[in-house]
Enzyme design. Structure first.
Site, PDB file in Angstrom:
ATOM      1  N   HIS A 113     -11.994   1.876 -64.432  1.00 23.57           N
ATOM      2  CA  HIS A 113     -11.406   1.064 -65.519  1.00 23.57           C
ATOM      3  C   HIS A 113     -10.223   1.833 -66.099  1.00 23.57           C
ATOM      4  CE1 HIS A 113     -11.961  -1.766 -69.151  1.00 23.57           C
ATOM      5  NE2 HIS A 113     -10.835  -1.103 -69.339  1.00 23.57           N
ATOM      6  N   HIS A 151      -5.939   1.601 -67.610  1.00 30.80           N
ATOM      7  CA  HIS A 151      -4.709   0.876 -67.973  1.00 30.80           C
ATOM      8  C   HIS A 151      -3.515   1.766 -67.624  1.00 30.80           C
ATOM      9  CE1 HIS A 151      -6.955  -2.152 -70.316  1.00 30.80           C
ATOM     10  NE2 HIS A 151      -7.769  -1.141 -70.542  1.00 30.80           N
ATOM     11  N   LYS A 189     -10.839  -9.908 -64.284  1.00 39.97           N
ATOM     12  CA  LYS A 189     -11.218  -9.407 -65.609  1.00 39.97           C
ATOM     13  C   LYS A 189     -11.269 -10.540 -66.611  1.00 39.97           C
ATOM     14  CE  LYS A 189     -11.946  -6.280 -68.787  1.00 39.97           C
ATOM     15  NZ  LYS A 189     -11.081  -5.217 -69.253  1.00 39.97           N
ATOM     16  N   HIS A 234     -14.881  -7.714 -70.616  1.00 40.78           N
ATOM     17  CA  HIS A 234     -14.751  -7.093 -71.938  1.00 40.78           C
ATOM     18  C   HIS A 234     -15.776  -7.810 -72.806  1.00 40.78           C
ATOM     19  CE1 HIS A 234     -12.466  -5.022 -75.217  1.00 40.78           C
ATOM     20  NE2 HIS A 234     -13.213  -5.880 -75.904  1.00 40.78           N
ATOM     21  N   HIS A 275     -16.887  -0.582 -70.435  1.00 42.91           N
ATOM     22  CA  HIS A 275     -16.884   0.319 -71.600  1.00 42.91           C
ATOM     23  C   HIS A 275     -18.003   0.020 -72.603  1.00 42.91           C
ATOM     24  CE1 HIS A 275     -14.537  -3.114 -72.854  1.00 42.91           C
ATOM     25  NE2 HIS A 275     -13.412  -2.676 -72.354  1.00 42.91           N
ATOM     26  N   ASP A 304     -11.221   3.777 -69.248  1.00 40.10           N
ATOM     27  CA  ASP A 304     -10.541   2.893 -70.201  1.00 40.10           C
ATOM     28  C   ASP A 304      -9.408   3.639 -70.892  1.00 40.10           C
ATOM     29  OD1 ASP A 304      -9.854   0.614 -71.558  1.00 40.10           O
ATOM     30  OD2 ASP A 304     -11.353   0.860 -73.122  1.00 40.10           O
TER      31      ASP A 304
HETATM   32  C1  NCD Z   1      -7.224  -1.542 -74.182  1.00 45.06           C
HETATM   33  C2  NCD Z   1      -5.708  -1.596 -74.072  1.00 45.06           C
HETATM   34  O1  NCD Z   1      -5.030  -1.038 -74.933  1.00 45.06           O
HETATM   35  O2  NCD Z   1      -5.207  -2.176 -73.110  1.00 45.06           O
HETATM   36  N1  NCD Z   1      -7.590  -1.075 -75.490  1.00 45.06           N
HETATM   37  C3  NCD Z   1      -8.755  -0.486 -75.849  1.00 45.06           C
HETATM   38  O3  NCD Z   1      -8.930  -0.211 -77.049  1.00 45.06           O
HETATM   39  N2  NCD Z   1      -9.678  -0.216 -74.985  1.00 45.06           N
HETATM   40  C4  NCD Z   1      -7.804  -2.868 -73.853  1.00 45.06           C
HETATM   41  C5  NCD Z   1      -9.284  -2.858 -73.649  1.00 45.06           C
HETATM   42  O4  NCD Z   1      -9.771  -2.375 -72.618  1.00 45.06           O
HETATM   43  O5  NCD Z   1      -9.990  -3.329 -74.545  1.00 45.06           O
HETATM   44 ZN    ZN Z   2      -9.711  -1.368 -71.020  1.00 41.52          ZN
END
Ligand code: NCD
Ligand code: ZN
Length: 350
Positions: A9, A11, A95, A132, A170, A243
């Site tokens: 996971h 970003h 997702k 999520h 998460h 995450d």
């Molecule tokens: C994530 C993001 O900023 O893309 N933020 C977070 O607080 N985890 C999005 C997500 O996974 O909820």
């Molecule tokens: Zn995330």
């Protein structure tokens, strides 16, 4: 030495900042599920193909890294796009962001029932659904949103689609831990490093600390302890997903700061710290390198990574380029703290 891990996971964002992020993960992780909540989100096969291209062209030569792309589910996404993207091996999974649950989720799903044709398709073709898991009703307390999601949406979903493979992303609560444990192979869960290290007090220590604000929000201490027990249990339903969610300094320090913690810089080290503290280093490899691939039906990585004990200070700021091409900063998780483990480069087993 442990088998090389994967991040289930992640970003990576897009544009200028992507260049500063790919290698940070690829230094340690062989594969990563890359989340599709860009602006605009990844909702077409073409968008996913070109995003993958941009990720790979940001990768330093010599690093072996495989981004696994995901589709962003919306109310009006067509099942055919999902199916074609999965069969063409462009979309690894899809997702589900409940609309307005987190960063860049405004185009997310307004009601799970609206997307039943998509979910049926996924069940039929064996495409994993990554969730999520938080309700968005403002009347539900923010600390209860995961637990309410499990009761109201996740339980009925798993019953209605028994062949669907689901990952609750998460997880942050004891309830989620127990629920995932009770679900056999249909449901897996990722656990982040930050939810293993901090509880909700971290956000309010001596003042308002937005660096620790993420979604799902960190909960009470007993939840953190339950997550630690889950991660270090070796149970196959729990696996590593950082995450890591970078937001530039200015977007975090603001009267309406963004949710997300940038932990990729020392992600593996951060997990190792937890397993060491819990005297469970022998369970690390299962959590980091085996349970994820086994859940997803992928081969285990063939290389290994050496972990050495080393006491060092984590930098306060990590330099990146912003959209205008000028110097900007992210605050890494553990900024200003000492860590005691370091992951060395990837190698073949001697
Ligand atoms: C994530 C993001 O900023 O893309 N933020 C977070 O607080 N985890 C999005 C997500 O996974 O909820
Ligand atoms: Zn995330």
């Amino acid at each position: 030495m442990i088998r090389q891990p994967d991040d289930w996971h992640l970003h990576l964002r897009d544009g200028e900042i992507l260049d500063s992020l790919v290698d940070v993960t690829a230094r340690v992780f062989r594969r990563a599920i890359v989340m599709p909540n860009l602006n605009p989100p990844i909702t077409t096969i073409q968008a996913a193909i070109s995003y993958r291209q941009r990720i790979l062209s940001s990768l330093k030569e010599g690093l072996d890294f495989q981004p696994l792309l995901t589709a962003y589910l919306t109310d009006d996404l067509s099942p055919k796009v999902l199916k074609d993207g999965f069969e063409q091996k462009v979309f690894f999974a899809a997702k589900l962001y409940p609309a307005n649950s987190t960063t860049n989720s405004s185009k997310g799903v307004t009601d799970i029932n609206v997307i039943s044709p998509l979910i049926e398709t996924m069940e039929n073709i064996g495409m994993p659904l990554l969730i999520h898991g938080e309700v968005t009703d403002p009347d539900i307390d923010i600390f209860d949103r995961e637990a309410v999601f499990i009761d109201k949406h996740l339980m009925p979903l798993l019953k209605r689609y028994p062949g669907l493979r689901v990952v609750l992303e998460h997880i942050t609560t004891e309830k989620a831990v127990q629920f995932v444990e009770s679900c056999d192979a249909q449901l897996g869960a990722t656990i982040t490093p930050h939810h293993l290290h901090i509880n909700r007090n971290a956000m309010f220590l001596g003042g308002l600390r937005s660096d620790f604000y993420c979604l799902p929000i960190a909960k009470r201490e007993h939840h953190r302890l339950a997550l630690r027990r889950a991660a270090t249990s070796g149970r196959s339903c729990f696996f590593l997903g950082t995450d890591s969610a970078p937001h530039l300094r200015g977007a975090k320090v603001s009267s309406c700061g963004c949710a997300g913690i940038f932990n990729a810089k020392y992600a593996l080290e951060s997990y190792v710290e937890v397993f060491d503290e819990e005297e469970a280093l022998d369970k690390l490899e299962a959590f980091a390198s085996e349970n994820g691939p086994n859940f997803y039906g992928l081969p285990l990585n063939e290389k290994f990574i050496k972990l050495v004990q080393r006491n060092y200070l984590v930098e306060e700021l990590y330099e990146v380029k912003n959209e205008r091409g000028s110097l900007d900063h992210l605050v890494p998780f553990h900024a200003g703290e000492r860590l005691h483990w370091h992951a060395l480069s990837v190698e073949n087993r001697m």
